[in-house]
Write a protein that holds these residues in place. Structure first.
Motif, PDB file in Angstrom:
ATOM      1  N   UNK A   1       0.845  -1.198   0.000  1.00 18.97           N
ATOM      2  CA  UNK A   1       0.000   0.000   0.000  1.00 18.97           C
ATOM      3  C   UNK A   1       0.883   1.252   0.000  1.00 18.97           C
ATOM      4  N   UNK A   2       0.421   2.257  -0.717  1.00 18.66           N
ATOM      5  CA  UNK A   2       1.104   3.551  -0.757  1.00 18.66           C
ATOM      6  C   UNK A   2       0.072   4.639  -0.479  1.00 18.66           C
ATOM      7  N   UNK A   3       0.386   5.497   0.479  1.00 18.08           N
ATOM      8  CA  UNK A   3      -0.443   6.670   0.766  1.00 18.08           C
ATOM      9  C   UNK A   3       0.352   7.890   0.316  1.00 18.08           C
ATOM     10  N   UNK A   4      -0.191   8.606  -0.651  1.00 18.03           N
ATOM     11  CA  UNK A   4       0.502   9.782  -1.194  1.00 18.03           C
ATOM     12  C   UNK A   4      -0.182  11.041  -0.697  1.00 18.03           C
ATOM     13  N   UNK A   5       0.547  11.832   0.076  1.00 16.30           N
ATOM     14  CA  UNK A   5       0.030  13.108   0.567  1.00 16.30           C
ATOM     15  C   UNK A   5       0.122  14.145  -0.542  1.00 16.30           C
ATOM     16  N   UNK A   6      -0.985  14.844  -0.818  1.00 11.83           N
ATOM     17  CA  UNK A   6      -1.038  15.816  -1.911  1.00 11.83           C
ATOM     18  C   UNK A   6      -1.196  17.227  -1.356  1.00 11.83           C
ATOM     19  N   UNK A   7      -0.201  18.056  -1.605  1.00 13.45           N
ATOM     20  CA  UNK A   7      -0.190  19.443  -1.149  1.00 13.45           C
ATOM     21  C   UNK A   7      -0.092  20.326  -2.385  1.00 13.45           C
ATOM     22  N   UNK A   8      -1.098  21.183  -2.598  1.00  9.06           N
ATOM     23  CA  UNK A   8      -1.166  21.949  -3.854  1.00  9.06           C
ATOM     24  C   UNK A   8       0.062  22.830  -4.073  1.00  9.06           C
ATOM     25  N   UNK A   9       0.763  23.190  -2.988  1.00  7.66           N
ATOM     26  CA  UNK A   9       1.942  24.041  -3.147  1.00  7.66           C
ATOM     27  C   UNK A   9       3.039  23.341  -3.949  1.00  7.66           C
ATOM     28  N   UNK A  10       3.043  22.012  -3.931  1.00  6.35           N
ATOM     29  CA  UNK A  10       4.081  21.251  -4.622  1.00  6.35           C
ATOM     30  C   UNK A  10       3.679  20.875  -6.049  1.00  6.35           C
ATOM     31  N   UNK A  11       2.543  21.370  -6.493  1.00  9.72           N
ATOM     32  CA  UNK A  11       2.072  21.027  -7.844  1.00  9.72           C
ATOM     33  C   UNK A  11       2.181  22.199  -8.807  1.00  9.72           C
ATOM     34  N   UNK A  12       2.669  23.323  -8.333  1.00 12.29           N
ATOM     35  CA  UNK A  12       2.769  24.499  -9.196  1.00 12.29           C
ATOM     36  C   UNK A  12       4.194  24.658  -9.698  1.00 12.29           C
ATOM     37  N   UNK A  13       4.349  25.457 -10.746  1.00 15.94           N
ATOM     38  CA  UNK A  13       5.683  25.791 -11.230  1.00 15.94           C
ATOM     39  C   UNK A  13       6.351  26.672 -10.194  1.00 15.94           C
ATOM     40  N   UNK A  14       7.485  26.228  -9.727  1.00 11.70           N
ATOM     41  CA  UNK A  14       8.193  26.955  -8.675  1.00 11.70           C
ATOM     42  C   UNK A  14       9.683  26.933  -8.979  1.00 11.70           C
ATOM     43  N   UNK A  15      10.280  28.124  -9.142  1.00 10.30           N
ATOM     44  CA  UNK A  15      11.692  28.190  -9.534  1.00 10.30           C
ATOM     45  C   UNK A  15      12.592  27.576  -8.470  1.00 10.30           C
ATOM     46  N   UNK A  16      12.282  27.836  -7.197  1.00 12.26           N
ATOM     47  CA  UNK A  16      13.137  27.303  -6.137  1.00 12.26           C
ATOM     48  C   UNK A  16      13.056  25.784  -6.076  1.00 12.26           C
TER      49      UNK A  16
ATOM     50  N   UNK B   1     -10.159  31.132   3.082  1.00 11.13           N
ATOM     51  CA  UNK B   1      -9.552  32.179   2.256  1.00 11.13           C
ATOM     52  C   UNK B   1      -8.587  31.656   1.194  1.00 11.13           C
ATOM     53  N   UNK B   2      -8.125  30.455   1.358  1.00 10.83           N
ATOM     54  CA  UNK B   2      -7.117  29.920   0.448  1.00 10.83           C
ATOM     55  C   UNK B   2      -7.707  29.184  -0.744  1.00 10.83           C
ATOM     56  N   UNK B   3      -6.832  28.578  -1.550  1.00 17.21           N
ATOM     57  CA  UNK B   3      -7.282  27.926  -2.782  1.00 17.21           C
ATOM     58  C   UNK B   3      -7.545  26.434  -2.641  1.00 17.21           C
ATOM     59  N   UNK B   4      -7.689  25.935  -1.403  1.00 14.79           N
ATOM     60  CA  UNK B   4      -7.788  24.484  -1.224  1.00 14.79           C
ATOM     61  C   UNK B   4      -9.005  23.892  -1.928  1.00 14.79           C
ATOM     62  N   UNK B   5     -10.107  24.632  -2.011  1.00 14.21           N
ATOM     63  CA  UNK B   5     -11.297  24.109  -2.684  1.00 14.21           C
ATOM     64  C   UNK B   5     -10.969  23.768  -4.141  1.00 14.21           C
ATOM     65  N   UNK B   6     -10.375  24.737  -4.870  1.00 16.71           N
ATOM     66  CA  UNK B   6     -10.052  24.512  -6.282  1.00 16.71           C
ATOM     67  C   UNK B   6      -8.967  23.455  -6.440  1.00 16.71           C
ATOM     68  N   UNK B   7      -7.948  23.531  -5.589  1.00 19.73           N
ATOM     69  CA  UNK B   7      -6.826  22.608  -5.714  1.00 19.73           C
ATOM     70  C   UNK B   7      -7.267  21.175  -5.438  1.00 19.73           C
TER      71      UNK B   7
END
Length: 706
Positions: A462-477, A620-626
């Motif tokens: 079994x694999x549980x993958x935690x999904x955080x929208x901050x890690x799915x965007x284009x990010x230079x750093x 206030x954040x984007x969690x609904x859309x993400x």
């Protein structure tokens, strides 16, 4: 009325005076700081021929053209009456178009040699930056052509950049003083070559826009061929190439396209074959003559790697003179097939035959040198790299202590490490031997390779993958070399690590791949501590006590979970993070798909989850859309997705104070409660624990606040 009219006029006068003062200040700063560059000299030279006669043949292109083509041979061999080389380092095909127009406004041009370098046709190279677009523009005289340049190229640029030439500024005051001294000379005022700063680094100027490069660089660094595919072609460059072709045809100008030779090793290893084949194709389609310098036979032009100052193809003067003479001969002949190989296959074969003459001793010396360097690198790594958590947890995954190993792996970043205590999975019966491999900063790319590494030594079911929208965007750093390498450096040498290098690191700085400098301590005073720690038995035995974890803020509870203590951390002001599907990284989606495919191919049950975050961030954040996006992408791949943000308040009652920040890093008490609920849901479903929509969740949060 007169007084009112006067005040109105005075208002506009003040505005005009203000802009006049600003313009004067800007020009003053430009005068002091802007480098007295070569573009200014060569554009003025073309606009003002020395003997009053027009230039009838111009060469345009970038640094390869300036280093490779000496127009004196055009003159001596009577190919042209008054030729000049207008190639400028960094000039794009777009620049070339406007340079041609500028030259033709002041000269009766009959022939144009356009140097083609495939690096300038790649959309991934930063040639469309403000600096790339303004390199030549800043030196064009103010005419209708310059206004056309502004309208077509610069209207969407930062207006300060158009008038304020900051990209050409001196890097420090010492250099600025040097520039000022040059600008005071008669040579600068009279547009002479001696009034150009730094020109001596190119080698002696021979006139007509050609520099004889005397510097031979033996230490070219590692040959790192630039990738090239048709998909990488820049449509903007293609458009301006067509504009050059049309302009020449409309004005009766003969256009010849030339690719100058590059080092033989670059021909064999690089993208010259496909790129130059493409150049021939587009030239043929437009009835434009094309000359590929790489295909000139070796017995006609004897080229070696040592004839260049770098792998890109900047010729040294001696070869440039030879090439210029042969190029002129080719230009003057209609049938010149005897000068060329039939194609790149024959050309590369000839290069390889010459390369086989290298002695074995050369390779022995290289091997010894590499071994010495590798030893030094290992010593520096030992002293400079702290004993980190990644080394510990990856080793733990590779040494489970049981025959079957860990049956459930949790992947993710810092939210996962703060929120999930795998021990609760055992209590709920969801897993027998789970382990959290969540690592702060872990990207989806890294998660893929961490999963494969874990499966080498464990029978993962079994694999549980935690999904955080901050890690799915284009990010230079996150997409930087550090983002790609900070976990890679701790992987043991295996097939997985080699795959990582092949897929992700082959285009990185080779020093970064082998030299773990990005993980080094920035404080040399800690070197002694690093060495002392690494000499202990605890470090050698991979004991957690030898690991210094600065960001966990609490004790290690085992199985990859830290109990974050509630220290009443002060949260800064909440900042709303913008998020749209347009921001999603294609690379992340690609690696998510690879994780899905890997689990399916290896019969591993995969579940994706999103942990709860602060109620304020939910509202206030984007969690609904993400999280709606996460739900859709999981559904499309037949992967179970659980959005724990939607847990009912009577199931998991939390406030902003249960987190150390707005992002969603839980304190230990809340994490223990959540881990129990999560494990129960994973094992049993418990749909009744969840709101059926974000509206219901947000309404409950707002009701609770009121």
């Amino acid at each position: 009325m007169k007084k009112k009219a006067f005040k109105e006029i005075l208002k506009y006068v003040r505005v005009i005076v203000f802009f006049a003062v600003i313009t004067i200040l800007v020009e003053a700063v430009n005068y002091v700081m802007v480098q007295p560059g070569y573009a200014r000299y060569i554009i003025h030279t073309v606009d003002n021929p020395d003997d009053g006669s027009d230039y009838d043949c111009i060469v345009v292109g970038a640094s390869h053209g300036r280093a490779s083509i000496d127009p004196h041979y055009f003159l001596e061999m009577e190919y042209a009456v008054n030729p000049i080389n207008m190639c400028i380092q960094g000039a794009t095909v777009i620049d070339n178009y406007y340079m041609i127009r500028e030259a033709c406004n002041n000269n009766d041009v009959k022939k144009i040699i356009l140097e083609l370098d495939y690096q300038y046709w790649n959309k991934n190279l930063k040639r469309d930056s403000d600096f790339g677009d303004l390199l030549v523009y800043g030196q064009l005289p103010f005419t209708s052509l310059k206004m056309e340049y502004i309208v077509s190229q610069l209207m969407d640029k930062d207006f300060r950049t158009i008038y304020f030439r900051r990209y050409a500024f001196a890097k420090n005051w010492k250099t600025a003083k040097k520039y000022m001294a040059i600008k005071k000379t008669d040579e600068y005022k009279n547009f002479q070559i001696e009034g150009v700063a730094g020109i001596e680094t190119e080698g002696p100027y021979q006139g007509l826009g050609f520099f004889y490069r005397t510097k031979v660089t033996d230490k070219k660094g590692k040959l790192n061929p630039s990738p090239w595919t048709y998909d990488d072609l820049n449509p903007k460059v293609q458009k301006y190439f067509q504009k050059i072709v049309k302009y020449c045809k409309d004005n009766g100008i003969e256009l010849i396209c030339v690719t100058t030779p590059i080092p033989p090793s670059s021909v064999v290893s690089g993208a010259a074959n496909e790129a130059d084949t493409y150049f021939k194709q587009i030239c043929d389609e437009n009835n434009v003559r094309y000359i590929d310098g790489n295909l000139i036979k070796n017995e006609i032009l004897n080229v070696s790697d040592d004839d260049f100052s770098d792998w890109e193809g900047h010729m040294n003067g001696e070869l440039a003179e030879q090439f210029s003479e042969i190029l002129t001969e080719i230009l003057m002949k209609e049938d010149n097939s005897e000068y060329f190989y039939s194609g790149y296959d024959e050309c590369i074969e000839a290069i390889k035959v010459r390369g086989n003459e290298t002695k074995v001793l050369k390779y022995i010396r290289a091997a010894v040198f590499i071994a010495v360097i590798a030893g030094l690198v290992k010593c520096i790594d030992f002293a400079m790299m702290p004993s980190g958590y990644i080394r510990y947890i990856i080793h733990a995954a590779g040494n489970p202590g049981t025959e079957e190993g860990y049956d459930c792996i949790i992947l993710g970043a810092s939210h996962g490490r703060s929120s999930i205590n795998p021990k609760h999975m055992i209590k709920s019966g969801y897993a027998k031997n789970p382990l959290s491999l969540c690592i702060p900063g872990e990207s989806v790319v890294n998660s893929y390779y961490i999963l494969k590494e874990a499966c080498r030594n464990n029978a993962v079911k079994k694999v549980v993958l935690e999904m955080d929208y901050q890690y799915w965007t284009n990010d230079e750093a996150r997409d930087s070399e550090f983002g790609d390498l900070f976990e890679y450096v701790q992987l043991p040498m295996s097939k997985v690590k080699l795959e990582y290098i092949r897929d992700e690191l082959i285009d990185k700085d080779f020093r970064t791949v082998y030299f773990k400098k990005l993980a080094y301590t920035s404080d040399f005073s800690k070197v002694k501590y690093n060495i002392k720690t690494k000499l202990t038995k605890e470090y050698r035995d991979y004991d957690i006590s030898a690991v210094k974890v600065c960001d966990a803020n609490g004790p290690y509870m085992g199985r990859g979970f830290f109990y974050r203590e509630n220290n009443n951390d002060h949260k800064c002001d909440f900042l709303v993070q913008e998020w749209t599907e347009d921001d999603i990284s294609r690379k992340v989606i690609k690696y998510f798909q690879k994780i899905v495919d890997y689990c399916k191919d290896n019969h591993i049950e995969m579940v994706c989850i999103t942990e709860p975050i602060t109620p304020t961030a939910v509202v206030k954040g984007p969690s609904r859309d993400a999280n709606t996006f996460f739900k859709d992408i999981c559904s499309n791949n037949n992967v179970r997705y659980i959005d724990f943000t939607l847990l009912k308040n009577d199931v998991f009652d939390i406030t902003d104070n249960d987190f150390c920040d707005w992002e969603g890093h839980m304190y230990g008490e809340a994490a223990e409660r959540f881990s129990g609920i999560m494990s129960e849901v994973l094992a049993n479903g418990n749909e009744e624990y969840f709101y059926d929509s974000y509206k219901a969740k947000i309404d409950e949060i707002e009701r609770k606040k009121s």
